[in-house]
Enzyme design. Structure first.
Site, PDB file in Angstrom:
ATOM      1  N   GLY A  13       0.765  -1.250   0.000  1.00  0.00           N
ATOM      2  CA  GLY A  13       0.000   0.000   0.000  1.00  0.00           C
ATOM      3  C   GLY A  13       0.791   1.292   0.000  1.00  0.00           C
ATOM      4  N   TYR A 155     -19.109   8.394   2.738  1.00  0.00           N
ATOM      5  CA  TYR A 155     -18.139   7.300   2.781  1.00  0.00           C
ATOM      6  C   TYR A 155     -18.707   5.998   2.189  1.00  0.00           C
ATOM      7  CZ  TYR A 155     -13.534   6.139   4.525  1.00  0.00           C
ATOM      8  OH  TYR A 155     -12.205   5.836   4.612  1.00  0.00           O
ATOM      9  N   LYS A 162     -14.970  -1.286   5.294  1.00  0.00           N
ATOM     10  CA  LYS A 162     -14.202  -1.194   6.551  1.00  0.00           C
ATOM     11  C   LYS A 162     -14.857  -2.032   7.650  1.00  0.00           C
ATOM     12  CE  LYS A 162     -10.877   1.426   5.124  1.00  0.00           C
ATOM     13  NZ  LYS A 162      -9.651   0.742   4.668  1.00  0.00           N
TER      14      LYS A 162
END
Ligand code: NAD
Length: 265
Positions: A13, A155, A162
């Site tokens: 990442g 979001y 998540k």
């Protein structure tokens, strides 16, 4: 003597110097870890290689985490080089812009699959391949956000991803605990990065968090690096299955308005 002396760490990442993963890589390297990096897409190579040099890292490999054969190839290459793995860092997420912002009910099936595959399932795929390399135990870390717990404007699909990531963290922790492999997630407050730039209204979120959080500050990549060090090293040896908030205290608030704001109502 560093807290990570002799430890081998694989980090997914790093996109550029603002990436949270880069903050973690630097901190763990400072404490003596050998770092290996995996990045996504040829476009990023020219940014990641010079950063890798800064931390004496010469294992820099491309891998799309949605592709099992690329993950297999990456882990095979890693095993051939290092033989073992102590810490795995998952700092990867993606959603189509169309599935962020707008109305939540408009999230598309394809966009849902894509976001959940890249941002959540990939942790399972990585952990499966990391397990055999962690014969002496290990630590697996991923990055989450408070939108999994409470509704955050715009979001949307990433909040669901998540929530899945956090549940995956607990199930992996239970599965891998008997092998002394710990699995934790860090719930970071908003930080200006490439991924964050894709969230509509992110600049306002940054401003607001700074104003409302009990510590009245934003968190940095270094703050996340410090917590990652705790969880990756012996300091975190009895901690697993946790979601650790590193958000200047924002998540404890029931009402985020300041007294001044309330007074002006
Ligand atoms: P970033 O853009 O620097 O990192 C995201 C990374 O995901 C990039 O390196 C990108 O290449 C990688 N990625 C995307 N699709 C991929 C794929 N198919 N295969 C492999 N890699 C892929 O942004 P960041 O903010 O450092 O994000 C890192 C993690 O932190 C993400 O999980 C993000 O959701 C999480 N997080 C960020 C914030 C924030 O405010 N920036 C807050 C909480 C959690």
């Amino acid at each position: 003597m560093g807290l990570m002396d002799g430890k081998v760490v694989l980090i997914f990442g790093v996109a550029n110097k603002n990436s949270i993963a880069w903050g973690i890589a630097k901190r763990l390297h400072d404490e003596g870890a050998t770092i290996a990096l995996s990045y996504a897409g040829d476009m990023l190579e020219k940014r990641v290689r010079p950063l890798a040099e800064e931390i004496d890292c010469d294992f820099v490999e491309q891998c799309d985490v949605t592709d099992d054969s690329e993950l297999d190839a990456l882990f095979e290459k890693f095993e051939a080089r290092y033989k073992r793995l102590d810490t795995l860092v998952h700092s990867v997420a993606f959603a189509n812009r169309d599935d962020l912002g707008g109305r939540f009910v408009d999230v598309s099936r394809e966009g849902f699959k894509l976001a959940l595959d890249i941002s959540a399932y990939s942790l399972i795929a990585m952990a499966k391949r990391a397990e055999p390399l962690m014969a002496d135990g290990g630590s697996i870390l991923s990055m989450t956000y408070y939108a999994s717990e409470k509704v955050m404007p715009k979001y949307h699909v990433m909040a669901v991803a998540k929530a899945a990531l956090e549940t995956i963290t607990r199930y992996l922790a239970n599965d891998l605990g008997p092998k002394n492999i710990r699995v934790n997630a860090i719930s970071a407050g908003p930080i200006k990065t490439l991924a964050a730039a894709g969230v509509p209204g992110f600049r306002l979120m940054l401003k607001y968090s700074e104003k409302a959080a009990p510590l009245r500050k934003l968190v940095s990549q270094d703050d996340i690096g410090n917590t990652a060090l705790w969880l990756a090293s012996e300091l975190g040896s009895a901690v697993t299955g946790e979601v650790v908030h590193v958000d200047a205290g924002y998540n404890i608030l029931g009402l985020t308005a300041t007294e001044d704001e309330l007074g002006s109502l």
